[in-house]
Scaffold this motif. Sequence first.
Motif, short mmCIF file in Angstrom:
data_model
loop_
_atom_site.label_atom_id
_atom_site.label_comp_id
_atom_site.label_asym_id
_atom_site.label_seq_id
_atom_site.Cartn_x
_atom_site.Cartn_y
_atom_site.Cartn_z
N THR A 193 0.83 -1.21 0.00
CA THR A 193 0.00 0.00 0.00
C THR A 193 0.86 1.26 0.00
N ALA A 194 2.03 1.17 -0.61
CA ALA A 194 2.92 2.34 -0.71
C ALA A 194 3.13 2.68 -2.19
N GLY A 195 3.89 3.75 -2.43
CA GLY A 195 4.20 4.16 -3.79
C GLY A 195 3.22 5.21 -4.29
N ASP A 228 2.88 8.05 -1.72
CA ASP A 228 3.86 9.15 -1.83
C ASP A 228 3.21 10.50 -1.53
N VAL A 229 1.94 10.63 -1.84
CA VAL A 229 1.13 11.80 -1.46
C VAL A 229 -0.22 11.24 -1.02
N ARG A 230 -0.73 11.71 0.11
CA ARG A 230 -2.01 11.17 0.57
C ARG A 230 -2.76 12.24 1.36
N PRO A 231 -4.08 12.14 1.43
CA PRO A 231 -4.83 12.98 2.36
C PRO A 231 -4.70 12.43 3.77
N HIS A 232 -4.68 13.32 4.74
CA HIS A 232 -4.66 12.89 6.15
C HIS A 232 -5.90 13.46 6.81
#
Length: 379
Positions: A193-195, A228-232
């Motif tokens: 679940t990365a990248g 690599d970019v995600r909402p928090h």
Amino acid sequence: MQIPFSPSPTSSLGVEWELALVDRRTRQLRGAATAILDEYQAKIGEHAEQRAKHELFESVIEVVTGVCDTVADAKADLAVTVGLIEDLAASRGLALMCSGTHPITSYADQQISPDPRYRSILERMQWVARRLLIFGVHVHVGVPAQDRAIPVVNALVGYIPHFLALSASSPFWLGLDTGLASSRSKVFESLPTAGLPYLLSDWEQFERFMGTLVSSGTVETIREVWWDVRPHPDFGTVELRICDGLPTLLEVGAIAALTQCLVDRMNTRLDQGYRLPTPQRWVVQENKWRAARYGLDAEILLDERGTTRRVRDEIAALVDDLLPVARRLECVDELTDVLHILQVGSSCDRQRATAQRADGDLSAVVDVLLREMKSRRPL
């Protein structure tokens, strides 16, 4: 699955900096995080907000800021905590260092931290997680509503090669030169679940996607989606996670300023009714590889016709374009530090130059990284 989002009314800022505990005699990593963090907590008081935390390995401590208005505030916040941790480490014969990987230490020799969450991740992911002796810098910038988060994430994905090239600091892995500028990015993206993130259409699709992962047992919480970019959602931010570990506070501030200015400009354009661009995933994937391989020497694709340009020229033009935003956000000095990185080279460039001067002795690279952390500026 409904995921509440805590909106941020301004482009507020938060930074996470993963630091290595290095034995000053052997230059190898040494686990002491639990003891240091216990002493740190006692020193700041039981009810004070903790700014230093466990990571997967006992030889790693993550230092975090509170919610900051400016990059200068974030740098000052980090400096206070790093100073405390440095003193506690020094009393144990240790020093702090940061780069995407440790040049010579093997993950196989390192002790896992006692946090049950990390034990659970290791049990599920095994060797893929066991290799994660890597270090990064994460930058959060506030967005005002959940319907903004996905468009901003999608648009920010187009700048992944810029950030990776600037921050590349992991040419060495297990004592060998990998030939890459950022081996860390390749190690990390092997997690399931990365990248690169999926380029989703809106918040509702994000909720459906996360609901599927949780209900199927793929992840226990959405915190385990390490894009690599995600909402928090809890923080009301978009989080940039692509960057390799940065050796100096100057470089952390430069990356934070570039991120804050970009997200703030995206928020402004959405306010004005513009639609943010969503890049083609295959273009971003190719550009991410080029930045991981060549760092600041990469030539990246600008469009689907195959037009390319040096990433360092793209970065310099981007800084110039963002200066009006930086003036409003009071981070002109930090944003122009990006140009300083272009002048002196990324940490990857500096590490390789050090290794060459030392006839391949990577202990000399560790020594320079230790000095850079102490001086707060690239040497």
